[in-house]
Design a protein around this motif. Structure first.
Motif, short mmCIF file in Angstrom:
data_model
loop_
_atom_site.label_atom_id
_atom_site.label_comp_id
_atom_site.label_asym_id
_atom_site.label_seq_id
_atom_site.Cartn_x
_atom_site.Cartn_y
_atom_site.Cartn_z
N ASP A 282 26.54 -83.51 18.76
CA ASP A 282 26.75 -84.85 19.33
C ASP A 282 25.45 -85.59 19.57
OD1 ASP A 282 26.14 -82.93 21.54
OD2 ASP A 282 26.28 -84.74 22.76
N HIS A 283 25.60 -86.90 19.69
CA HIS A 283 24.49 -87.72 20.15
C HIS A 283 25.06 -88.86 21.00
CE1 HIS A 283 20.33 -88.72 20.35
NE2 HIS A 283 20.48 -89.90 19.76
N LEU A 284 24.36 -89.95 21.12
CA LEU A 284 24.67 -90.93 22.17
C LEU A 284 25.52 -92.12 21.72
CD1 LEU A 284 21.04 -90.99 23.59
CD2 LEU A 284 23.00 -89.89 24.68
N ALA A 334 28.98 -82.59 23.16
CA ALA A 334 28.67 -83.12 24.51
C ALA A 334 27.47 -82.49 25.20
CB ALA A 334 29.91 -83.02 25.40
N GLU A 335 26.47 -82.09 24.41
CA GLU A 335 25.22 -81.63 25.02
C GLU A 335 24.57 -82.77 25.77
OE1 GLU A 335 20.82 -81.01 25.24
OE2 GLU A 335 21.93 -82.60 24.26
N GLU A 336 24.61 -83.95 25.14
CA GLU A 336 23.93 -85.12 25.72
C GLU A 336 24.60 -85.56 27.02
OE1 GLU A 336 21.20 -85.88 24.51
OE2 GLU A 336 21.17 -85.88 22.32
N HIS A 444 10.72 -92.46 19.84
CA HIS A 444 12.08 -92.48 19.26
C HIS A 444 13.12 -91.75 20.10
CE1 HIS A 444 10.02 -94.17 15.92
NE2 HIS A 444 9.44 -93.04 15.56
N TYR A 445 12.68 -90.86 21.02
CA TYR A 445 13.62 -90.02 21.76
C TYR A 445 14.68 -90.86 22.48
CZ TYR A 445 15.32 -86.92 25.47
OH TYR A 445 16.11 -86.21 26.32
N HIS A 446 15.94 -90.57 22.16
CA HIS A 446 17.08 -91.29 22.77
C HIS A 446 16.99 -92.80 22.58
CE1 HIS A 446 18.82 -87.88 25.48
NE2 HIS A 446 18.68 -87.53 24.23
N ARG A 447 16.43 -93.21 21.45
CA ARG A 447 16.40 -94.64 21.13
C ARG A 447 17.02 -94.83 19.74
NH1 ARG A 447 10.68 -96.08 23.61
NH2 ARG A 447 11.17 -95.33 25.68
ZN LIG Z 1 19.18 -85.66 23.31
#
Ligand SMILES: [Zn+2]
Length: 486
Positions: A282-284, A334-336, A444-447
């Motif tokens: 998963d991601h955001l 759902a790690e994030e 770039h992290y979480h962008r």
């Molecule tokens: Zn992450």
């Protein structure tokens, strides 16, 4: 003299071997790199929509992981015989919240954009409670602030969070004096509070107070920020303020169904145990700032790269035939949202967790160039350390394990296993090049810019695949590793 002669002979042998193997090694490296690139390119493409659990893109990702593993010869590994362990996720987001503080004068009411609440529960009503300021962790014990509304400065809250939660207040109200900082955290809080449907709900609400609200609150209490600090230092503990609070939180609840994808390559020796790989799929979803042209958070590095490393490692193991031990390959959801998929897996695994000999998590892998040293998150916490060093050295890889890397130990899926005494580590090069890692985290992290590019650095991650193939051979076979022997 003998030493020199032997040394020369070894060198000559190495050179000769080198001549024969370098081109094929180069071809192998390139093949692995291309395979990894393909997985990242697909999973980070717009079609996958940033891989948010419960969305179409999320379902597409689940299917991609299952189909890919099936294509490599893996079997469905969930307890019900399917590929998917269902994970029910609840999202709570406040529909309206208000805090009324009654001091010496007339009550002050706080509601609207300057008050943001995060709470994993259907709602909360605290009709009449005391108000306490906490400036340090002194004087806090389990349950010591039960039912109270606690005020804490934004500068202190992170450091005090664990102690404050232990003290079980009804609410922790964080006072901000910096609008930017408030906005940043508020954006995060507005995404809602996620949890497993199977989990108990929370009894402490986290609230953020914008700078304007903070100033008005201090007025109501007839104190300055400085006076609060002084009184807390004097009291050597929480300061009971001459005020009462009423807190109301109304929440919207949304439930989404997602899944951990579980495949298994059964081992040759029944009862010899299990080895595991896991990577969060998963991601955001959409996470960019409102108004930005590109708001889709594709998560190429985080964590299409980890899934790619896991899948290509899985392919290479299966192509060489099964290990002695069962190999479970798990794409977690759902790690994030708080390691929820890994938690759900660890709570209800399809095989007894004590049979796990070694588990390797893969997260945010594609950062460092080829040749970067390896670190081990979870080093010193499992019986795997010695074997990992042996395998790395046999491949000519360098290790550079630092204390600061261990700060990530509870921020990755392996923690769900490690905290249940399963030997789980994250081995890789991502942090091996400090400049590259720092550069990724600050850019770039979480962008939205964490996306696939032609020149994405895959050198270290490619080597990590070859390393994990070797690690699984080592820990997956009885001849090289038996737990308890080290
Ligand atoms: Zn992450």
């Amino acid at each position: 003299m003998a030493g020199l002669r032997t040394g020369f002979a070894l060198m000559a042998a190495a050179l000769l071997a080198g001549c024969a193997t370098v081109p094929s090694q180069r071809a192998e490296f390139e093949a692995v790199r291309v395979a990894l690139d393909g997985h990242i390119r697909t999973l980070a493409s717009p079609e996958y929509g940033g891989r948010m659990p419960g969305t179409e893109g999320g379902q597409l990702t689940e299917k991609y992981v299952a189909d890919t593993l099936a294509g490599y010869g893996y079997e469905a590994g969930a307890a019900d015989g399917s590929w998917f362990q269902k994970v029910g996720i609840e999202r709570f987001s406040p529909s309206s919240s208000s805090l009324v503080i009654t001091g010496k004068g007339k009550p002050a009411r706080f509601e609207g954009d300057g008050l943001i609440v995060r709470l994993r529960a259907d709602g909360m009503l605290v009709p009449d409670s005391g108000v306490v300021f906490v400036g340090s962790g002194e004087g806090l014990h389990e349950g010591s602030l039960a039912g109270q509304v606690v005020l804490v400065r934004a500068d202190d809250v992170q450091q005090l969070a664990d102690d404050l939660l232990d003290a079980e207040p009804a609410a922790i109200v964080t006072l901000f004096d910096d609008q930017d900082r408030f906005d940043r955290l508020a954006r995060n809080f507005r995404r809602g509070r996620y949890g497993l449907a199977s989990e108990e709900t929370e009894t402490t609400a986290f609230a953020l107070f914008a700078p304007g609200f903070t100033a008005r609150l201090l007025d109501t209490l007839h104190v300055t920020d400085q006076q609060l600090g002084e009184r807390a230092a004097e009291a050597e503990g929480p300061v009971v303020l001459d005020a009462r609070a009423k807190l109301t939180v109304d929440q919207d609840k949304e439930t989404v169904e997602s899944a951990n994808v579980i495949g298994v390559l059964h081992g040759r020796v029944k009862g010899s145990g299990t080895v595991m790989m896991l990577a969060h799929w998963d991601h955001l979803g959409t996470c960019g700032k409102e108004g930005d042209e590109d708001r889709l958070c594709n998560g190429a590095v985080d964590n299409a790269s980890g899934v790619g490393v896991m899948l290509e490692t899985a392919r290479r193991i299966a192509a060489e035939g099964p290990l002695d031990r069962d190999l479970y390959v798990i794409g977690t959801t759902a790690e994030e949202l708080g390691l929820l998929g890994a938690e759900a897996f660890a709570e209800d695994p399809p095989f007894p967790l004590p049979t796990v000999v070694a588990a390797f998590n893969m997260d945010t892998m594609a950062i460092s160039p080829r040749g970067a040293p390896i670190t081990v998150i979870g080093d010193g916490r499992t019986p795997l350390d010695h074997g990992i060093r042996e395998v790395a050295e046999s491949l000519g890889r360098k290790l550079d394990i630092r204390e600061e890397h261990q700060e990530f130990v509870a921020r990755q899926d392996g923690w769900a296993l490690l905290s249940r005494d399963v030997p789980a580590v994250l081995v890789g090069t991502a942090m091996g090049d400090e400049a590259a890692f720092g550069g990724f985290m600050s850019s770039h992290y979480h962008r939205a810019s964490d996306e696939w590019r032609e020149d994405l650095e895959l050198g270290g991650a490619t080597e990590d695949i070859l390393l994990h193939v070797a690690l699984l051979h080592f820990f997956g076979n009885e001849a090289s590793y038996r737990p308890g022997d080290d």
